[in-house]
Design an enzyme around this catalytic site. Structure first.
Site, PDB file in Angstrom:
ATOM      1  N   GLU A 157     -48.270  -5.773  -0.157  1.00 49.91           N
ATOM      2  CA  GLU A 157     -48.599  -6.097  -0.831  1.00 49.91           C
ATOM      3  C   GLU A 157     -48.626  -3.872  -1.299  1.00 49.91           C
ATOM      4  O   GLU A 157     -48.246  -3.383  -2.454  1.00 49.91           O
ATOM      5  CB  GLU A 157     -49.884  -6.370  -1.913  1.00 49.91           C
ATOM      6  CG  GLU A 157     -50.435  -4.942  -3.343  1.00 49.91           C
ATOM      7  CD  GLU A 157     -52.053  -5.371  -2.968  1.00 49.91           C
ATOM      8  OE1 GLU A 157     -52.625  -5.594  -4.762  1.00 49.91           O
ATOM      9  OE2 GLU A 157     -52.857  -6.595  -2.418  1.00 49.91           O
ATOM     10  N   GLN A 217     -54.539 -13.291  -7.749  1.00 45.28           N
ATOM     11  CA  GLN A 217     -54.907 -13.519  -6.417  1.00 45.28           C
ATOM     12  C   GLN A 217     -56.186 -13.166  -6.410  1.00 45.28           C
ATOM     13  O   GLN A 217     -56.989 -12.272  -7.524  1.00 45.28           O
ATOM     14  CB  GLN A 217     -54.588 -11.753  -5.709  1.00 45.28           C
ATOM     15  CG  GLN A 217     -54.323 -10.548  -6.845  1.00 45.28           C
ATOM     16  CD  GLN A 217     -54.406  -9.435  -5.392  1.00 45.28           C
ATOM     17  OE1 GLN A 217     -54.254  -9.572  -3.937  1.00 45.28           O
ATOM     18  NE2 GLN A 217     -53.661  -8.447  -6.220  1.00 45.28           N
ATOM     19  N   GLU A 241     -57.643   5.929   0.866  1.00 48.11           N
ATOM     20  CA  GLU A 241     -58.706   6.521   1.367  1.00 48.11           C
ATOM     21  C   GLU A 241     -58.013   4.924   2.766  1.00 48.11           C
ATOM     22  O   GLU A 241     -57.835   6.191   3.966  1.00 48.11           O
ATOM     23  CB  GLU A 241     -59.811   6.888   1.208  1.00 48.11           C
ATOM     24  CG  GLU A 241     -60.191   8.180   0.578  1.00 48.11           C
ATOM     25  CD  GLU A 241     -59.999   7.075  -0.930  1.00 48.11           C
ATOM     26  OE1 GLU A 241     -59.796   6.314  -1.312  1.00 48.11           O
ATOM     27  OE2 GLU A 241     -60.333   8.627  -1.842  1.00 48.11           O
TER      28      GLU A 241
END
Lengths: 328, 373, 328, 373
Positions: free
Chosen positions: B243, B123, B357
Site C-alpha cells: 500500500e 480493508q 511521521e
C-alpha cells in the site's frame, strides 16, 4: 509607542468574543452547512446591536465611526468563531453609507442585511446567495466598483458550504467611493479573519493531541507533533501583529498602508494555510472526516486564503512596492 | 535506460484502447453510491478487455506484463484521464498478499472474482483506538471449534468505500492473552455475513467514502484465514508495504496531474511559473526514482523500507501539486471541483497507509539505521 | 527498460570509488585547504591512469571515448570524496581535444593538467590558481567559449579554500566547439558531484548522531533528528536518478536533454543545500567548528550549488522549456 | 502605535551621532585577534558618548532609556552598519543576571567596567559532553574553606571570543552528590587567574572566534558566586532567557539585513524578487512581534517561553535572508564576504543559545501545554 490595543479596543473585542463564545459554538457553524440556521441570524443581529456592522459607518449615517484598529480584533474573533456569512464584506461595504441602495444600510445596521463583494469582478461571488446588496469590482484598489441590488444567481458548489458561492450576470451601477480604501479594508478584514481561524485550528489541535493516545502515550508528546504545532504557533504570533500594524497604517493614512495590508494578507494567509494542513495532519484519520470540527475551520481557511487576492498576488504586490521607482 | 520496442508496442496498444474506451465525461465520484456503480461497470469493461490486472497470470485475467509494462500502463491510464480504480484495495493491496500467502483454493476463489470486479474488497485495519498504532487492535476472533472457524467481533473504522463493498480483509486478535503485534490473525470476511453492520460517513472532501464496520459474532470458516492463525502481523505488513509503496500510487497519476498543472499555469498566467516547474520536476523525479526501484526489484532485490520513501514522496508531492494549482486559481480555488477535491484528497494521503511521521521514522530507523528510542 | 548502470559502468565506478576511499580520505581534503598537497596530485594521476580525465576524449586523441552515463557515477564518487580540484571542468574541457592549446591535452590525460572554466564569463573563476588552461564563456550554451592559456591571476578568498578562486583579465581566443554540449556537461558534472557531496554529508551525520549522546540517549533517537535525516535521504534518492536520466538524455541526443540537465541541477543543488544545512544542524556546536569534517563538505556543497547556474536560474530554465511556444 | 515626539527625538539623536562616528570602512572581524582590538576601541568610543548601554542606570554609564528607545537605538545602530558588539556576552547576557541576582558590590565592581569595555566577558556554558543538554555539566567547584572560596576544574568549550576576553561566567557543579539541574553554582571567573588555559579554535565561518577554556583548581572567592551556592540552574536560566530572547537579537539587525537584500535584488535583477519580498516581510513581522512582546513587558507581563518564539524566528529568518542573497549572487556566493560569512554565521544561530529543536519543544510544552514524554 505602545504596540497593543487600547483599553476601549480590547473591551469592544471582549464583548464580541464573549457573544460569539456563547452564541456561535462549532455546532452553529456546522448547521450553516445546510443553509443559514436561525442561530446565525441571531448572532448577526446581536453583533449589529453592539454596532459591529456599522463599525466603519459615519455617525450621521447611524454608525460608530470607528477605525480599522477597532475592526481587526473584532474580525479576528469572528474568524475564530467561524461565523457564517460575509461579515468582512458587510462591514467594509457598509462604510459606503448613503451610496448604498435605499434601505440596504438600515438592514445592515439592523443585522439583517448582507453585503457580498465580487472583488475580482469575474461573476463568481461568495455569499451571493442571500445577499441584500452585491458590490462588484475594486480589485487592487484600481477598478471601479458597481452596485448590483438584485441579481440572478446560480449557486455553485463550494468546498466550504457556508460560503454560499454563486455565479451571476448582472452588471450593476457604478458608485463613487474611495476604491483603494475599499479594497484595502476587504483585504485587511480577510487577513484578520484568517488569523482568527488559524488560532482556532491551533486550539482544536492542541486539545486533540493532548487527549488522543497512540503507542500508549498522547500523540502530543511526540516531537514531530510538537514541532509542527510550535511552527504553527510562531506563524500566528508573527501574522497577528502584522495585521494590527496594517490596520493602524490604514487608519492613520500611512503612505505605506497598501504595502502593509498586502503583507498582512501574505502572513495571515500563510499562517491559516499552515493551520489547515497541520491541523488535519495532527488529527490523523479523524481530521480526514467531516465528523471532526477541524474540517469546518480548515475549509474556511483554504477558501479565505484565496479570497481578496491569494498569497502570491500580494507577495508580488509587496515586491513591486519595494522596487525603487515603482513606489509612487 | 530506454524503452524496448516491445515496451513501446505495449504502450501504443494501451493508449489506443484507452483512447477508444475512456468515458468522455468524468464519472461521478466512486466514493458515492451512484458513482460507485458506474465505476464498477467501467472496471468490468476494463477486465473484459484484459486491462484490469495487466501484471497477473493469464489464468486470473492478466497479461503477465512486466513491472515496466505495468508502469507504462499506469502512465497511459492516468494520462488518458481514466476513472479512479474502485477495485484498488483488492487488486493492489489484498492481491499481493494472496499471491504470497494464500492457499491455491483461496487464490482461485478470490483472485479472478476480484479482477472482474465481482467481489469488491475494502480493508479493515483501523479501529477507533488503533489508527497510526495498528498493533493496538482490539477486535477479536473467538474460536468456534464445533463450526470449524471463528467468531469475529469489534469495530473497524475509516474503511474506504466500506458501504459499497462486498468483502473486507483485516486483522483480528485470535489470542486474547497476547498483546500488541502478537496473537493477531488475518481474516477474509464477506460483508453480507450475519452480524455485520456497515455505516457510511462523510470524508473531508465531502464524499461518503468512509464507513464504520461493526462485527458481532460474525462467523468466518477456517478456509478464510489468510497466512495462518497468529501470523496476522507479518502477513499484514506485507500488504501494508504494498500500500505504501509502488502499487497504490504509481507515478503515472502524478505525472498526469503535473501536466494538467502546467496547462493550468499557461492558461492562467501565459507561462509556467517557477512554482509549477518545481512541482513538475518533483513528479518527474518520483517517476525516475520508481524506475530505479523497479529495476532493483527486477534484479532480485527487495523494496523493504524504501517503500516508505515512495510513500513520503508521492503523498507530499500530491499536496504540492494541488497547492500550486490553488495558488493559480485564487478565489476560484474554493469551487468544488477536481483541483479542490484533489487537494483535500491529497491531504489524506499524508495520513492513510501509515502517517508520514511514521514513514519518516521507518526511513530513519530501517534505511539509515538510526537508533529507536 | 532497465533504469540502472550497466555492469561495465558500475565496474568503472567501483574502481574509482575504491581508489578514492583509499587515497582521498577526509584528511586529504582538509590538507587541500592550505594549498594543493601532494596526495591530491597523486589521486589526480591515478584517476588519469584509469582514464577518468580523458573519459569523454575521442579515441584518436588518446581518450576513452565514453559517454555521460559513464561520467556521472564517477563524478558522484569524486563529489563524495570531496577531491579538491576542477575535475568536472577538466573532464568537460578535455573533450575539446586538439582544440586545446599545445600540450594541454597531454597534461590533462596524464593527470597533471587542470582546466578551469569561468562559465559566466565574469572574470572570477574557481581553480584559476594552478590551472593549465582557462576556458571562459559558454553560459546557458549560448555564449562563445574562449581559451585563455596564460593569465594574470589575483587570488580571491573563498568560503571553501580548496576552490582556489581568482580574478583575471585576459581575454582569450575564441574556440570552435559545440557550446550547448559543453555547458550541459558542466552543469551535469556539477550535479553529479553535488549528489555525491549530499550523500557524504548524510553518512557523516548518521554516524555522528548515532554516537553523540545528549539527555542520556543518542541524539539520533530524537524524532526531530530522524525526520530531518529522512527528508534528506529522500531528497538524495530523488536527485540521483534525475542526474542519471539527464546523462542518458545527453548521451543519446534526446531533444529534452537541456531540460533534463537543468532539472538535474535543481534537484541535486536542493539535495546538497539541504544536506549542508541539515548536517551542520545535526552536528550541533560541533558542526559549527572547522574541527569537524562536516564543514569541508558542507562548504563545497554551498559553493557548487551556486556554480554553473544556481537553482533558481535552472528552475526558470525548466519553466521556460515547459511553456508552449518556447520549446523550439 | 506610533512613536512619541520624545522617541522620535531620541531616534534623531542616535542617528546623528552614529552618522558622525561609525567607521566608514568596516572593522576587521571582531572574532579575530586584530579585529577584536579595533572593536574594543569602538566600544569605548560608544561608551564615552553614552550609547553603550542606553537602557542602564546613569550611574553605570546608561541613559535610562525605555525598552522602546532601546529598540530604536538598535534599529539605528544596525541601519548605520555599525560594528558588531564584542561586549554582547557581557552587556546582553551577564548584565541582566547581575541586575537581578547580583549583590550591590558585584554590580558596582562589574557593571561599569563591562559597559566601558574594560572587562570583556565570555560565557562558559557548553562542555564537550554538555551542548544542548546543559544539565550534563561535569566541571566542578570544590570548597576551599580556608581560603574562603572555591577551586574550579574542568573544560568549557565553544566559548565565543574566549581567547580575547578577560572574564568568564558559567556553571560549575558545587555538589558532587547531586546530578543534572541540581548542585550547580554560577561563578564569575577572571581568565588571568592561575590555572586557566585558553585555546582558540576555528569556527565554520573561518574566524578563530571559539575557544576551549581549561580550568585546573582555579580559585574563585565567595564574593564571585552569583545568586547563591546551588542556585546556578535557576540563575543561568534567567540569563539563557535573555540570550534567546529580545536582548541578543534585536530586530534592528535583521531589518538592516533585509534592506541590504532588497538593494542586492534590485542591483542584480532590476527588481525585488518574490523570494526577497517574503524575507523582507518576515523581518518586518519579527520587528512587529517584538514591539508587541515589549508592550507586554512594559505592561508588567513576563516574556517567559515566548523568548523561544523570538529565538526560533530570528534564527530561521537570518538563514532565509542569507540564502536569498546566495541565490541572487549565484557563483559569486562562494566569495568570502559579508553575505557568505553571514550565511555561515546564521547557520550557527539555529544551534547556539539552545538548538531550535529544543526551542520548539519549549514552545510546544510551555506555551501550548503539550505533554512532555
Amino acid at each position: 509607542m505602545r504596540f497593543a490595543l487600547s483599553a476601549e479596543q480590547a473591551q469592544f473585542r471582549d464583548l464580541v468574543r464573549d457573544l460569539l463564545a456563547a452564541e456561535c459554538p462549532a455546532q452553529v457553524v456546522r448547521a450553516g452547512w445546510a443553509g443559514e440556521p436561525a442561530a446565525v441570524g441571531r448572532v448577526w443581529t446581536m453583533l449589529a446591536e453592539l454596532g459591529v456592522t456599522g463599525l466603519l459607518v459615519a455617525a450621521q449615517d447611524g454608525g460608530l465611526a470607528l477605525d480599522e484598529v477597532y475592526l481587526v480584533p473584532v474580525l479576528t474573533e469572528v474568524g475564530y468563531a467561524g461565523l457564517p456569512g460575509p461579515l468582512v464584506e458587510t462591514v467594509t461595504g457598509a462604510a459606503l453609507g448613503a451610496a448604498l441602495p435605499a434601505g440596504a444600510l438600515d438592514a445592515v445596521l439592523a443585522g439583517t442585511g448582507r453585503i457580498a463583494v465580487d472583488e475580482d469582478d469575474d461573476g463568481l461571488v461568495a455569499h451571493g446567495v442571500g445577499a441584500t446588496v452585491l458590490l462588484r469590482g475594486g480589485w487592487a484598489g484600481g477598478t471601479p466598483v458597481r452596485v448590483v441590488s438584485t441579481v440572478d444567481l446560480e449557486p455553485v458548489a463550494a468546498v466550504d458550504r457556508t460560503r454560499a458561492l454563486a455565479r451571476y450576470r448582472s452588471d450593476g451601477t457604478p458608485v463613487d467611493l474611495p476604491v483603494a480604501v475599499f479594497w484595502q479594508r476587504g483585504v485587511l478584514g480577510t487577513s484578520a479573519a484568517l488569523t482568527g481561524l488559524a488560532r482556532r485550528l491551533l486550539d482544536l489541535t492542541v486539545d486533540y493531541v493532548t487527549q488522543r493516545e497512540q503507542f500508549g502515550v498522547p500523540i502530543g508528546s511526540f516531537q514531530a507533533v510538537k514541532h509542527q504545532l510550535a511552527e504553527l504557533a510562531l506563524a500566528i504570533e508573527l501574522a497577528s501583529p502584522a495585521v494590527l500594524r496594517a490596520a493602524h497604517s490604514l487608519a492613520t493614512g500611512d503612505p505605506a498602508a497598501a504595502t502593509h495590508v498586502s503583507m498582512a494578507k501574505v502572513l495571515a494567509g500563510q499562517a491559516a494555510a499552515r493551520a489547515a494542513t497541520t491541523s488535519i495532519q495532527c488529527h490523523g484519520a479523524m481530521g480526514y472526516t467531516e465528523e471532526s470540527d477541524v474540517h469546518l475551520f480548515a475549509k474556511r481557511a483554504l477558501a479565505l486564503a484565496g479570497a481578496w487576492g491569494p498569497t502570491g498576488w500580494h507577495r508580488r504586490a509587496v515586491a513591486a512596492d519595494l522596487t525603487p521607482g515603482k513606489e509612487s | 535506460m530506454s524503452y524496448s520496442p516491445e515496451e513501446r508496442r505495449f504502450r501504443d496498444q494501451a493508449r489506443s484502447w484507452l483512447a477508444d474506451n475512456v468515458p468522455a465525461r468524468p464519472l461521478p465520484s466512486g466514493d458515492t453510491r451512484e458513482g460507485f456503480a458506474a465505476h464498477v461497470e467501467w472496471e468490468r469493461r476494463l477486465f473484459d478487455a484484459g486491462w484490469s490486472v495487466v501484471s497477473w497470470p493469464r489464468a486470473y485475467g492478466g497479461r503477465e506484463a512486466s513491472l515496466w509494462e505495468w508502469l507504462i500502463f499506469e502512465e497511459e491510464y492516468h494520462r488518458a484521464g481514466a476513472p479512479a480504480r474502485v477495485t484498488q484495495n483488492g487488486i493492489f493491496l489484498l492481491a499481493p498478499t494472496l499471491f504470497e500467502f494464500g492457499t491455491p483454493d483461496q487464490q482461485d476463489r478470490y483472485l479472478p472474482a476480484m479482477a472482474a470486479a465481482e467481489q469488491l474488497w475494502c480493508q479493515g485495519w483501523s479501529e477507533p483506538g488503533a489508527g497510526s498504532d495498528l498493533a493496538a487492535i482490539t477486535s477479536r476472533a473467538v474460536r468456534d471449534e464445533a463450526a470449524g472457524g471463528w467468531r469475529l467481533s469489534g469495530q473497524k473504522t475509516w474503511t474506504t468505500r466500506g458501504a459499497f463493498c462486498t468483502h473486507l480483509f483485516g486483522l483480528f486478535r485470535t489470542d486474547q492473552e497476547q498483546s500488541r503485534h502478537r496473537g493477531l490473525t488475518y481474516f477474509l470476511v464477506p460483508l453480507d455475513a450475519q452480524g455485520v453492520t456497515v455505516n457510511g460517513f462523510t470524508r473531508l472532501d465531502g464524499d461518503e467514502g468512509f464507513a464504520d464496520v461493526f462485527l458481532d459474532e460474525v462467523f468466518v470458516p477456517d478456509e478464510d484465514v489468510l497466512g495462518g492463525v497468529g501470523n496476522g502481523w507479518r502477513v499484514a505488513m506485507a500488504t501494508t508495504g504494498s500500500e505504501r509503496g509502488l502499487s497504490l500510487r504509481s507515478p503515472g497519476r502524478f505525472l498526469a496531474t503535473a501536466e494538467r498543472l502546467v496547462a493550468l499555469s499557461v492558461e492562467r498566467t501565459g507561462a509556467v511559473t517557477e512554482d509549477v516547474a518545481q512541482a513538475w520536476m518533483d513528479a518527474q523525479a518520483y517517476q525516475l526514482m520508481t524506475l530505479s526501484q523497479v529495476t532493483g526489484l527486477a534484479d532480485g532485490g527487495e523494496l523493504g523500507a524504501a517503500s516508505s520513501l515512495s510513500k513520503l514522496c508521492w503523498s507530499e508531492l500530491d499536496v504540492r501539486l494541488h497547492e500550486s494549482a490553488a495558488g493559480l486559481l485564487g478565489a476560484e480555488a474554493e469551487v468544488a471541483g477536481p483541483w479542490s477535491k484533489g487537494l483535500l484528497f491529497a491531504l489524506g494521503g499524508r495520513i492513510y497507509a501509515g502517517t508520514n511521521e511514521i514513514q519518516r521514522n521507518i526511513v530513519a530507523e530501517r534505511l539509515l539505521g538510526l537508533p529507536r528510542r
